[in-house]
Design an enzyme around this catalytic site. Structure first.
Site, PDB file in Angstrom:
ATOM      1  N   ASP A   1       0.833  -1.209   0.000  1.00 63.20           N
ATOM      2  CA  ASP A   1       0.000   0.000   0.000  1.00 63.20           C
ATOM      3  C   ASP A   1       0.866   1.258   0.000  1.00 63.20           C
ATOM      4  O   ASP A   1       1.987   1.258   0.508  1.00 63.20           O
ATOM      5  CB  ASP A   1      -0.911  -0.030   1.240  1.00 63.20           C
ATOM      6  CG  ASP A   1      -2.054   0.959   1.120  1.00 63.20           C
ATOM      7  OD1 ASP A   1      -2.431   1.315  -0.021  1.00 63.20           O
ATOM      8  OD2 ASP A   1      -2.571   1.385   2.156  1.00 63.20           O
TER       9      ASP A   1
ATOM     10  N   SER B   1      -7.237  -5.518  -5.205  1.00 61.10           N
ATOM     11  CA  SER B   1      -8.308  -6.167  -4.438  1.00 61.10           C
ATOM     12  C   SER B   1      -9.623  -6.093  -5.215  1.00 61.10           C
ATOM     13  O   SER B   1      -9.797  -5.243  -6.097  1.00 61.10           O
ATOM     14  CB  SER B   1      -8.472  -5.480  -3.083  1.00 61.10           C
ATOM     15  OG  SER B   1      -9.206  -4.277  -3.216  1.00 61.10           O
TER      16      SER B   1
ATOM     17  N   TRP C   1     -11.938  -2.313  -7.732  1.00 58.08           N
ATOM     18  CA  TRP C   1     -12.748  -1.983  -8.917  1.00 58.08           C
ATOM     19  C   TRP C   1     -13.523  -0.688  -8.701  1.00 58.08           C
ATOM     20  O   TRP C   1     -14.010  -0.088  -9.642  1.00 58.08           O
ATOM     21  CB  TRP C   1     -13.756  -3.106  -9.234  1.00 58.08           C
ATOM     22  CG  TRP C   1     -13.167  -4.402  -9.716  1.00 58.08           C
ATOM     23  CD1 TRP C   1     -13.172  -5.583  -9.040  1.00 58.08           C
ATOM     24  CD2 TRP C   1     -12.533  -4.685 -10.982  1.00 58.08           C
ATOM     25  NE1 TRP C   1     -12.579  -6.570  -9.798  1.00 58.08           N
ATOM     26  CE2 TRP C   1     -12.187  -6.043 -10.996  1.00 58.08           C
ATOM     27  CE3 TRP C   1     -12.224  -3.896 -12.108  1.00 58.08           C
ATOM     28  CZ2 TRP C   1     -11.544  -6.653 -12.063  1.00 58.08           C
ATOM     29  CZ3 TRP C   1     -11.585  -4.500 -13.191  1.00 58.08           C
ATOM     30  CH2 TRP C   1     -11.247  -5.864 -13.160  1.00 58.08           C
TER      31      TRP C   1
ATOM     32  N   LEU D   1      11.091 -20.224  -5.232  1.00 58.68           N
ATOM     33  CA  LEU D   1      10.103 -19.329  -4.615  1.00 58.68           C
ATOM     34  C   LEU D   1       8.755 -19.524  -5.281  1.00 58.68           C
ATOM     35  O   LEU D   1       8.666 -19.594  -6.509  1.00 58.68           O
ATOM     36  CB  LEU D   1      10.546 -17.859  -4.790  1.00 58.68           C
ATOM     37  CG  LEU D   1       9.572 -16.802  -4.264  1.00 58.68           C
ATOM     38  CD1 LEU D   1       9.529 -16.810  -2.727  1.00 58.68           C
ATOM     39  CD2 LEU D   1       9.975 -15.403  -4.748  1.00 58.68           C
TER      40      LEU D   1
ATOM     41  N   HIS E   1       2.158   3.609  -9.018  1.00 55.50           N
ATOM     42  CA  HIS E   1       1.984   2.175  -9.304  1.00 55.50           C
ATOM     43  C   HIS E   1       3.178   1.652 -10.105  1.00 55.50           C
ATOM     44  O   HIS E   1       3.636   0.531  -9.889  1.00 55.50           O
ATOM     45  CB  HIS E   1       0.673   1.933 -10.049  1.00 55.50           C
ATOM     46  CG  HIS E   1      -0.544   2.304  -9.246  1.00 55.50           C
ATOM     47  ND1 HIS E   1      -0.697   1.903  -7.940  1.00 55.50           N
ATOM     48  CD2 HIS E   1      -1.639   3.041  -9.551  1.00 55.50           C
ATOM     49  CE1 HIS E   1      -1.854   2.372  -7.470  1.00 55.50           C
ATOM     50  NE2 HIS E   1      -2.439   3.070  -8.424  1.00 55.50           N
TER      51      HIS E   1
HETATM   52  C1  IPE Z   1      -5.347  -2.804  -0.156  1.00 57.57           C
HETATM   53  O1  IPE Z   1      -5.084  -1.455  -0.257  1.00 57.57           O
HETATM   54  C2  IPE Z   1      -5.275  -3.445  -1.505  1.00 57.57           C
HETATM   55  C3  IPE Z   1      -3.951  -3.495  -2.123  1.00 57.57           C
HETATM   56  C4  IPE Z   1      -2.830  -3.081  -1.612  1.00 57.57           C
HETATM   57  C5  IPE Z   1      -3.928  -4.107  -3.409  1.00 57.57           C
HETATM   58  P1  IPE Z   1      -6.242  -0.379  -0.379  1.00 57.57           P
HETATM   59  O2  IPE Z   1      -5.546   0.936  -0.504  1.00 57.57           O
HETATM   60  O3  IPE Z   1      -7.179  -0.724  -1.455  1.00 57.57           O
HETATM   61  O4  IPE Z   1      -6.985  -0.525   1.015  1.00 57.57           O
HETATM   62  P2  IPE Z   1      -7.873   0.513   1.842  1.00 57.57           P
HETATM   63  O5  IPE Z   1      -8.905   1.043   0.908  1.00 57.57           O
HETATM   64  O6  IPE Z   1      -6.949   1.606   2.297  1.00 57.57           O
HETATM   65  O7  IPE Z   1      -8.409  -0.278   2.986  1.00 57.57           O
HETATM   66  C1  IPE Z   2      -1.629   0.246  -3.302  1.00 55.52           C
HETATM   67  O1  IPE Z   2      -1.459   1.600  -3.372  1.00 55.52           O
HETATM   68  C2  IPE Z   2      -1.846  -0.356  -4.657  1.00 55.52           C
HETATM   69  C3  IPE Z   2      -3.232  -0.730  -4.913  1.00 55.52           C
HETATM   70  C4  IPE Z   2      -4.211  -0.693  -4.070  1.00 55.52           C
HETATM   71  C5  IPE Z   2      -3.529  -1.219  -6.231  1.00 55.52           C
HETATM   72  P1  IPE Z   2      -2.678   2.604  -3.317  1.00 55.52           P
HETATM   73  O2  IPE Z   2      -3.080   2.934  -4.715  1.00 55.52           O
HETATM   74  O3  IPE Z   2      -3.757   2.130  -2.441  1.00 55.52           O
HETATM   75  O4  IPE Z   2      -1.974   3.862  -2.675  1.00 55.52           O
HETATM   76  P2  IPE Z   2      -2.571   4.846  -1.590  1.00 55.52           P
HETATM   77  O5  IPE Z   2      -3.015   4.017  -0.424  1.00 55.52           O
HETATM   78  O6  IPE Z   2      -3.708   5.562  -2.244  1.00 55.52           O
HETATM   79  O7  IPE Z   2      -1.426   5.736  -1.254  1.00 55.52           O
HETATM   80 MG    MG Z   3      -4.171   2.328  -0.444  1.00 53.39          MG
END
Ligand code: IPE
Ligand code: IPE
Ligand code: MG
Length: 246
Positions: free
Chosen positions: A21, A66, A70, A132, A38
């Site tokens: 995250d 996740s 979407w 791995l 990303h």
């Molecule tokens: C969790 O992160 C999903 C991924 C890292 C792929 P999110 O950024 O989507 O989670 P929330 O919304 O902060 O809980």
């Molecule tokens: C995690 O980074 C990657 C995905 C959820 C796909 P985020 O896109 O959630 O990044 P923040 O949490 O908004 O910084």
């Molecule tokens: Mg996030």
């Protein structure tokens, strides 16, 4: 039973799961579009996959997208899926060379068909990898996975309802070739302290480690530090220290 569980951990090496995250905030802080975060996150994936076997990690599960993601603007969703596709195209050969077996866990029916084909191709050519097991969670949600496994269980005519049977069905429910495996260490970058629907069944006794570092900044040293902290923790599995150690 407990001894056996510990023995398996010893034999199989560590299962580390990472909620990657903070990509968006990493980019926003630099005045960049979120997708740049990303992209930088993809580099962090490369670093961590390369380093993982050196730390005794034999299974690495990465939360890449996740089922709730979407809900994001479609531009970001498609950019993410495109990056994933590009990552696979660029990395599959390297995975074969380094003995990394790649599997995608989650739903596949909502992914664009070209990405699905690339996933299947990557899984097929890396199937022999032994150093791995890299599991990439895409269109993944733990509660829905548990529900699908429960649905399968209901469809079975007979048989005892055991954790092992359920773990096998859970593996099937997320298109994994193996039964669900317990997580030893669950890391979340980006500062939030929540699970966001990741590996709820598998993390029953996982050690949880939250770091404020944004995912694109996470590197080999950070992985080393988290593994060091994990090794210093005392896992009891509901028992007592002396019994677990003995
Ligand atoms: C969790 O992160 C999903 C991924 C890292 C792929 P999110 O950024 O989507 O989670 P929330 O919304 O902060 O809980
Ligand atoms: C995690 O980074 C990657 C995905 C959820 C796909 P985020 O896109 O959630 O990044 P923040 O949490 O908004 O910084
Ligand atoms: Mg996030």
């Amino acid at each position: 039973m407990l001894q056996r569980a510990l023995q398996i951990v010893e034999d199989e090496g560590l299962h580390v799961a990472i909620i990657m995250d903070g990509n968006g905030r990493w980019a926003e802080r630099r005045g960049l579009p979120r997708v740049a975060g990303h992209r930088a996150g993809g580099e962090a994936v490369r670093r961590v996959v390369e380093a993982a076997p050196d730390f005794g990690i034999t299974t690495l599960t990465l939360y890449a997208f996740s089922s709730d993601n979407w809900r994001r603007p479609s531009r970001e969703v498609w950019a993410l899926l495109r990056l994933l596709h590009r990552y696979l195209r660029a990395e599959t050969e390297k995975c074969v060379k380094h003995g990394v077996r790649v599997n995608f866990v989650g739903r596949r029916d909502r992914l664009p068909p070209p990405l699905r084909a690339e996933i299947e191709q990557a899984e097929a050519v890396t199937a022999g990898g032994r150093s791995l097991s890299l599991r990439i969670a895409v269109d993944y949600g733990a509660r829905d996975a548990i529900l699908r496994a429960a649905e399968k269980l209901r469809g079975e005519a007979a048989g005892e309802v055991t954790r092992e049977r359920f773990a096998a069905l859970l593996g099937e429910a997320i298109n994994d070739c193996l039964p669900a495996r317990d997580v030893d260490l669950l890391i979340r970058t980006g500062g939030e302290q929540r699970l966001s629907d990741f590996l709820l069944w598998e993390s029953a006794y996982a050690e949880l480690l939250f770091t404020a570092k944004m995912w694109p900044d996470f590197d080999r040293e950070d992985l080393a530090a988290t593994i060091g902290e994990f090794r210093a923790r005392e896992r009891r599995f509901g028992s007592l220290t002396q019994l677990v150690a003995g």
